[in-house]
Design a protein around this motif. Sequence first.
Motif, short mmCIF file in Angstrom:
data_model
loop_
_atom_site.label_atom_id
_atom_site.label_comp_id
_atom_site.label_asym_id
_atom_site.label_seq_id
_atom_site.Cartn_x
_atom_site.Cartn_y
_atom_site.Cartn_z
N PHE A 99 -1.27 -3.55 3.69
CA PHE A 99 -1.99 -2.61 4.29
C PHE A 99 -0.71 -2.20 5.95
CE2 PHE A 99 -4.85 -2.34 1.14
CZ PHE A 99 -4.79 -1.08 0.76
N PHE A 100 -1.05 -3.18 6.24
CA PHE A 100 -0.35 -2.97 8.06
C PHE A 100 1.16 -3.13 7.67
CE2 PHE A 100 -5.07 -4.60 9.27
CZ PHE A 100 -5.09 -3.67 9.08
N ASP A 101 1.45 -4.07 6.90
CA ASP A 101 2.94 -4.03 6.95
C ASP A 101 3.89 -3.33 6.56
OD1 ASP A 101 2.25 -6.81 8.16
OD2 ASP A 101 2.74 -8.24 8.20
N ARG A 106 -6.09 -11.78 5.79
CA ARG A 106 -4.04 -12.34 6.17
C ARG A 106 -3.12 -11.16 4.97
NH1 ARG A 106 0.35 -16.02 6.43
NH2 ARG A 106 -1.75 -17.37 4.70
N VAL A 160 -4.97 -8.42 2.81
CA VAL A 160 -5.12 -7.32 2.96
C VAL A 160 -3.95 -6.37 4.49
CG1 VAL A 160 -6.15 -5.44 3.99
CG2 VAL A 160 -6.83 -7.65 2.35
N LYS A 161 -3.67 -7.51 5.02
CA LYS A 161 -2.84 -6.91 6.52
C LYS A 161 -1.97 -7.14 6.22
CE LYS A 161 0.36 -9.00 9.53
NZ LYS A 161 0.61 -10.28 9.58
N SER A 172 1.05 -1.56 0.07
CA SER A 172 -0.04 -0.17 0.28
C SER A 172 1.15 0.72 -0.18
CB SER A 172 -0.94 -0.29 0.74
OG SER A 172 -0.35 -0.11 2.43
N THR A 173 2.19 1.34 0.26
CA THR A 173 2.94 1.63 0.52
C THR A 173 3.03 2.72 -0.69
OG1 THR A 173 4.25 1.04 1.25
CG2 THR A 173 2.93 2.67 2.53
#
Lengths: 483, 509
Positions: free
Chosen positions: A432-434, A426, A428-429, A365-366
């Motif tokens: 986006f989250f890692d 997972r 998506v996680k 996502s980044t």
Amino acid sequence: MNGETLNLLPALPELILAIGGMALLMLGVFQGDKSYRQIANLSILLLLVCMVVMINQVGGDRDVTFNGMFVTDAFAVFAKTLVYLGSAVAILIAGKFLSEHGIAKFEYPVLIVFATLGMLIMVSANNLMSLYVGLELQSLSLYVLAAMNRDRLRSTEAGLKYFVLGALSSGMLLYGISLIYGFSGTTDFDVLATSIKGAESMSIGIVIGMVFLLAGLAFKVSAVPFHMWTPDVYEGSPTPVTAFFAAAPKVAAMALLVRVLINGFPGMVAEWQQIIVFISIASMLVGSFVALVQTNIKRLMAYSSIGHIGYALVGVAAGTQDGIEAVLVYLAIYLTMTLGAFAAILTMRKNDGMVENIEDLAGLSTTNLPMAVAISIFMFSLAGIPLLAGFFGKWFIFLAAVEAGMIPLAIIGFLASVVACYYYLRVVKVMFFDESAGAFEGGQGQAVSAVVGVSALVNSPVSFLLIGSLGSAAAWAANSLLF
Amino acid sequence: MSFLQNNLLSLMMIMPILGAAILLIIRHNDPEIEKRNIRQVSLLITSITFVMSLVLWAGFDNSTSAFQFVEQHAWFGDISYYVGVDGISMLFVVLTAFLMPIVVLASWDAIQDRVREYMIAFLLLETLMIGVFTALDIFLFYVFFEGGLIPMYLLIGVWGGLNRIYASFKFFLYTLLGSVLMLVAVMYMYLQSGTTEIPELMNYSFNADVQSWLWLAFFASFAVKMPMWPVHTWLPDAHVQAPTGGSVILAGVLLKMGGYGFLRFSLPMLPEATIEWSWLVFALSIIAIIVTSLIALVQEDIKKLIAYSSVAHMGFVTIGIFLLNTNGVEGAIFTMLSHGVVSGALFLCVGVIYDRLHTREISRYGGLATNMKIYATLFVLFSMASIGLPGTSGFVGEFLVLNGSFAYSSWIAFLAATGVVLGAAYMLYLVRRLIFGELDKEDVKAMPDLSLREKLVFAPLVAVVLWMGIYPNSFLEPMHASVTNLLETHFSTDVTHAAASTTGVPAGR
């Protein structure tokens, strides 16, 4: 029917495709491997032309030809449209990948064309013989496609595994067909249906034959307990080939399954229904639980597709017109989700080639937000969360099950979907989250981006606008099957 | 009726989507200016939506229980895009629109990473929340109800605290698990009655045998969402890990969906099962009130403490709803509205000091009354509102619920009242540790009082808390007709309610 004058119109698209496929093969042989691009484009064109011919010329009226072996109706038109699109997209997204891996051979599009031809025959099969012919034409093409990257161990292993297990399942299928023929004296679905219905008592031979037939078909749709080949073949095959495997052949085999059961064995609903319920539940559970521990995204998608076949089978188990309509809606949505997801997987490329681990998506996502959003749409849609197209599929499927009084089946299915939701989340996680694990090199070409974009769009809430027409088209198709 | 009036609810839902689309195209070379523009556009959009919600309130006819501002367009099959509000849902829409600009303001400085995505997620969430409270088609309701999980999952997971991943998964899977059972019930009800329209379903009387099953399926979903003891455990995790804005929306609006669901579905559609199972709700609610209050007493983390207090307050709400008398139900709705404002305000208070010291541990603070006078005043005010001090919003709701429960059973009233006492205990204990006491920590001493922006955030909240406490009639009047109609149509007397639900005046028509 009596063969006085052979009416070829119902099979016109198939005939064009067969002749066109052979012409392309000749062209390829004479021009050599450098002709890949040209042949690929021509194949896509050929597939689309055949699709247009089918929709415009053949239409949705029921018509049979080749002494009742081959049937067209609205159901066939609907399923074939999906098959054509799935095959065309599989050729479309492959170009860059194949040339990078040095396997951009003209055989790829040609084999897909022949596999498509096989699938079209499967969808239109109205006789156990044409069923088998279509199935084998498709399967043989797929075996070769799986082993396309022949210098790579995993690809050849995938091809071999697929072939050996596929041959086994074809054997079971043939054994079943021979039993059915032996005990009923016919291979024609329509005659079979009337003879079973009219029979005083059920012949045990036909039941056994049907079980073998179902086992063979369950293998083709990779339903549990005949799913073992799926993860290995999906993982080992070149990614565009996997995308193809997961999409069009599943649609064709499901359509075939539906037609055999509804048209061929309408008098044995109680017998086949319990089998379908069992493999449906088993597929949903295996697809959900085993996928939890996967780290390779292609293996994940393999278990995901097993689970989705389980959901689609819920609609078959219902056995009603609404159930079949639901299966068709589900397959259409499944096709867009799967093709989109695999096109997105094709963009997972880092400096040392393709990467396939879920962890490689970290922080997408980044580095590439549009791609991360697109993959999230596919994941949420596969998970069947409302707002996305996948939910409509689940709605139709389980509505049909509840309507048919199969509430426990619906509850099991929904609970399995909650478990499955974990691994989609997972992905998506990770995106986006890692923390980012480095950006992907862009550039699988505009075709892949377009496929990702379009399928993400139709799976997004834009699907709210499309679901009405999809639903009525599926209803029109399902209606034709029961006459 | 003008275009605005005819399409007000749709416009309120489109507005945030439009805002999200605008945010997508805002670009500037200087990232700081870009962020500023994004925040300003978000504030503008949410403010416009809030103004529209005030138009809704102003145009709302208090005298009827019928659905108002109704819009209906065919969608697919029997399902239609069908929205409208009645006295039960209208104020929730206003509450949602009211909290959104406050959330944007509260996230002004706290969120520095991925501001664009953050605001887009919130705007989409706003659309979905308004959709939940206005949907008059049960399928549409489910789409909005579940769809809200996606933005909330991302909000907790991307902008949350250290343990955000665990919290986001738990939030998502817990709520989803509850909801899928409801979906099966929705399907069954649709197939039985042949309609997905909520007003129609309210008039349909389901077979008494299946009512229990349907009721339990709805209960599974709404109880998780409320949350009720013992399925509340996702809430403290989600609250603690979510960013301040997320906590405010979670406590302020998302928790209200459970209570709203009971009022919209369980009570009018399944009245017999509601009566049959009300003992279960009372038991769980009373356990929730007492147990979670005791748990709140021993919390070391401010956000966790407020989260447990939310569970306790929701216990009052569920008791009130299932008392099935006017005081109880109106008290429950009022408590939900009040809790939405007060717990939102409390989470914002936590956000203020968290932004300064980056810890939520109670023992790290102390003596804030000496150096943050305005902050301390506000915190005490909101704590009092949470306890239910007369003159604040919290009092009215709790009073009505207790009043209603006396009419039903004095035991329930007695046990619920202990919750009020315990509530005072944990909130006062929190205030003592946080606001009063010695100001002995150097870093706490250095904390500045509220900035102008923060004062702006709290000003409307203070106004509403006092308004609701001093003149609650402004809020009770709109709901009165609908609540009375709900109870009279379906629960007029225990004996004849079954007949009433088939032959009585159609609810909401």
